[in-house]
Design a protein around this motif. Structure first.
Motif, mmCIF file in Angstrom:
data_model
loop_
_atom_site.group_PDB
_atom_site.id
_atom_site.type_symbol
_atom_site.label_atom_id
_atom_site.label_comp_id
_atom_site.label_asym_id
_atom_site.label_seq_id
_atom_site.Cartn_x
_atom_site.Cartn_y
_atom_site.Cartn_z
ATOM 1 N N LEU A 1 0.830 -1.200 0.000
ATOM 2 C CA LEU A 1 0.000 0.000 0.000
ATOM 3 C C LEU A 1 0.864 1.250 0.000
ATOM 4 C CD1 LEU A 1 -2.700 -0.962 2.645
ATOM 5 C CD2 LEU A 1 -2.910 -1.035 0.174
ATOM 6 N N GLU A 2 0.395 2.252 -0.710
ATOM 7 C CA GLU A 2 1.067 3.537 -0.681
ATOM 8 C C GLU A 2 0.712 4.209 0.642
ATOM 9 O OE1 GLU A 2 -0.752 2.381 -3.296
ATOM 10 O OE2 GLU A 2 1.040 1.815 -4.372
ATOM 11 N N PRO A 3 1.603 5.040 1.154
ATOM 12 C CA PRO A 3 1.362 5.615 2.482
ATOM 13 C C PRO A 3 0.222 6.631 2.539
ATOM 14 C CG PRO A 3 3.436 6.398 1.573
ATOM 15 C CD PRO A 3 2.908 5.366 0.635
ATOM 16 N N GLU A 4 -0.168 7.214 1.406
ATOM 17 C CA GLU A 4 -1.211 8.231 1.440
ATOM 18 C C GLU A 4 -2.225 8.002 0.326
ATOM 19 O OE1 GLU A 4 0.106 12.272 2.021
ATOM 20 O OE2 GLU A 4 2.030 11.563 2.788
ATOM 21 N N VAL A 5 -3.473 8.364 0.616
ATOM 22 C CA VAL A 5 -4.550 8.266 -0.365
ATOM 23 C C VAL A 5 -5.251 9.617 -0.416
ATOM 24 C CG1 VAL A 5 -6.687 7.101 -1.035
ATOM 25 C CG2 VAL A 5 -4.905 5.831 0.189
ATOM 26 N N VAL A 6 -5.407 10.144 -1.619
ATOM 27 C CA VAL A 6 -6.144 11.388 -1.819
ATOM 28 C C VAL A 6 -7.455 11.028 -2.502
ATOM 29 C CG1 VAL A 6 -6.176 13.642 -2.955
ATOM 30 C CG2 VAL A 6 -4.031 12.748 -1.995
ATOM 31 N N GLU A 7 -8.562 11.396 -1.867
ATOM 32 C CA GLU A 7 -9.889 11.164 -2.438
ATOM 33 C C GLU A 7 -10.347 12.454 -3.098
ATOM 34 O OE1 GLU A 7 -12.803 9.525 0.237
ATOM 35 O OE2 GLU A 7 -11.250 8.487 1.381
ATOM 36 N N VAL A 8 -10.791 12.344 -4.346
ATOM 37 C CA VAL A 8 -11.254 13.518 -5.081
ATOM 38 C C VAL A 8 -12.687 13.264 -5.531
ATOM 39 C CG1 VAL A 8 -10.825 15.070 -7.017
ATOM 40 C CG2 VAL A 8 -8.899 13.906 -5.913
ATOM 41 N N TYR A 9 -13.555 14.241 -5.272
ATOM 42 C CA TYR A 9 -14.948 14.109 -5.683
ATOM 43 C C TYR A 9 -15.474 15.472 -6.107
ATOM 44 C CZ TYR A 9 -15.883 15.869 -0.979
ATOM 45 O OH TYR A 9 -15.905 16.623 0.158
ATOM 46 N N LEU B 1 1.381 11.137 -11.016
ATOM 47 C CA LEU B 1 1.838 11.393 -9.648
ATOM 48 C C LEU B 1 1.464 10.262 -8.694
ATOM 49 C CD1 LEU B 1 0.846 15.165 -9.368
ATOM 50 C CD2 LEU B 1 3.157 14.219 -9.667
ATOM 51 N N ALA B 2 0.559 9.390 -9.129
ATOM 52 C CA ALA B 2 0.054 8.325 -8.262
ATOM 53 C C ALA B 2 0.615 6.970 -8.669
ATOM 54 C CB ALA B 2 -1.470 8.285 -8.326
ATOM 55 N N ALA B 3 0.794 6.113 -7.683
ATOM 56 C CA ALA B 3 1.196 4.738 -7.964
ATOM 57 C C ALA B 3 0.044 3.988 -8.622
ATOM 58 C CB ALA B 3 1.622 4.038 -6.683
ATOM 59 N N ARG B 4 -1.184 4.348 -8.223
ATOM 60 C CA ARG B 4 -2.373 3.785 -8.861
ATOM 61 C C ARG B 4 -3.554 4.703 -8.608
ATOM 62 N NH1 ARG B 4 -5.144 0.168 -4.867
ATOM 63 N NH2 ARG B 4 -3.792 0.252 -3.064
ATOM 64 N N GLU C 1 -18.589 8.053 -7.519
ATOM 65 C CA GLU C 1 -18.207 9.361 -8.050
ATOM 66 C C GLU C 1 -16.918 9.886 -7.428
ATOM 67 O OE1 GLU C 1 -21.566 11.918 -7.594
ATOM 68 O OE2 GLU C 1 -22.792 10.746 -8.963
ATOM 69 N N THR C 2 -16.172 8.999 -6.789
ATOM 70 C CA THR C 2 -14.932 9.394 -6.120
ATOM 71 C C THR C 2 -13.739 8.739 -6.805
ATOM 72 O OG1 THR C 2 -16.112 9.557 -4.019
ATOM 73 C CG2 THR C 2 -13.716 9.445 -3.906
ATOM 74 N N VAL C 3 -12.673 9.515 -6.972
ATOM 75 C CA VAL C 3 -11.427 9.006 -7.543
ATOM 76 C C VAL C 3 -10.399 8.949 -6.413
ATOM 77 C CG1 VAL C 3 -9.617 9.355 -9.265
ATOM 78 C CG2 VAL C 3 -11.976 10.039 -9.770
ATOM 79 N N PHE C 4 -9.752 7.807 -6.270
ATOM 80 C CA PHE C 4 -8.750 7.599 -5.231
ATOM 81 C C PHE C 4 -7.369 7.568 -5.875
ATOM 82 C CE2 PHE C 4 -12.684 5.765 -3.769
ATOM 83 C CZ PHE C 4 -12.764 6.169 -2.452
ATOM 84 N N PHE C 5 -6.499 8.453 -5.437
ATOM 85 C CA PHE C 5 -5.114 8.492 -5.898
ATOM 86 C C PHE C 5 -4.239 7.942 -4.774
ATOM 87 C CE2 PHE C 5 -7.143 11.727 -8.443
ATOM 88 C CZ PHE C 5 -6.501 11.658 -9.671
ATOM 89 N N TYR C 6 -3.548 6.854 -5.024
ATOM 90 C CA TYR C 6 -2.654 6.246 -4.040
ATOM 91 C C TYR C 6 -1.251 6.766 -4.332
ATOM 92 C CZ TYR C 6 -6.612 3.247 -3.095
ATOM 93 O OH TYR C 6 -7.857 2.782 -2.756
ATOM 94 N N VAL C 7 -0.725 7.544 -3.395
ATOM 95 C CA VAL C 7 0.513 8.281 -3.653
ATOM 96 C C VAL C 7 1.533 8.104 -2.532
ATOM 97 C CG1 VAL C 7 -0.625 10.043 -5.059
ATOM 98 C CG2 VAL C 7 -0.472 10.366 -2.608
ATOM 99 N N PRO C 8 2.818 8.202 -2.868
ATOM 100 C CA PRO C 8 3.841 8.173 -1.828
ATOM 101 C C PRO C 8 3.886 9.481 -1.043
ATOM 102 C CG PRO C 8 4.846 8.363 -3.994
ATOM 103 C CD PRO C 8 3.380 8.178 -4.210
ATOM 104 N N ASP C 9 3.478 10.588 -1.692
ATOM 105 C CA ASP C 9 3.465 11.903 -1.048
ATOM 106 C C ASP C 9 2.295 12.691 -1.633
ATOM 107 O OD1 ASP C 9 3.948 14.366 0.106
ATOM 108 O OD2 ASP C 9 5.757 14.775 -1.050
#
Length: 123
Positions: free
Chosen positions: A62-70, A89-92, A98-106
């Motif tokens: 798992l990436e350490p941070e998740v950004v949820e965008v809606y 910018l995201a690992a996945r 209706e939400t997009v999840f960006f899994y990111v290291p930072d």
């Protein structure tokens, strides 16, 4: 379970663990598994895909941070060619409803790139 009942259940399970009892827990919530389990077995369609201690599995998978965008236009972030730079910018990137999840290291670079994109909202 609602949050209050969930935490009450966690307390009861912790008491059993402190008494030396073994518990077989089925959950989809990694925070719950991390809190209550010393070892995890991850299944996908009935097949074992990972096994180990919670912290080890989190670090490996798992990436350490998740950004949820809606909000209006959020779904375009996951697919439109114009937003390829954001996705890079995201690992996945995953979409749920209706939400997009960006899994990111930072999260900071992604949040900075999203800031001018009104009326999108982030968590």
């Amino acid at each position: 379970l609602d949050p209050q009942a969930r935490h009450l259940m966690w307390e009861r399970l912790q008491m059993l663990l402190q008494q030396g009892k073994s518990i077989l827990l089925t959950t989809h919530f990694m925070d719950e598994a991390e809190r209550l389990c010393s070892r995890l077995l991850v299944l996908d369609h009935g097949r074992k895909i990972a096994e180990g201690r919670p912290r080890e599995l989190i670090a490996q998978h798992l990436e350490p941070e998740v950004v949820e965008v809606y909000g209006p236009g959020a779904l375009a972030l996951a697919e439109a060619p114009a937003h390829e730079g954001l996705r890079a910018l995201a690992a996945r990137v995953e979409v749920s409803g209706e939400t997009v999840f960006f899994y990111v290291p930072d999260a900071q670079p992604l949040l900075q790139a999203l800031a001018p994109m009104h009326p999108l909202r982030t968590l």
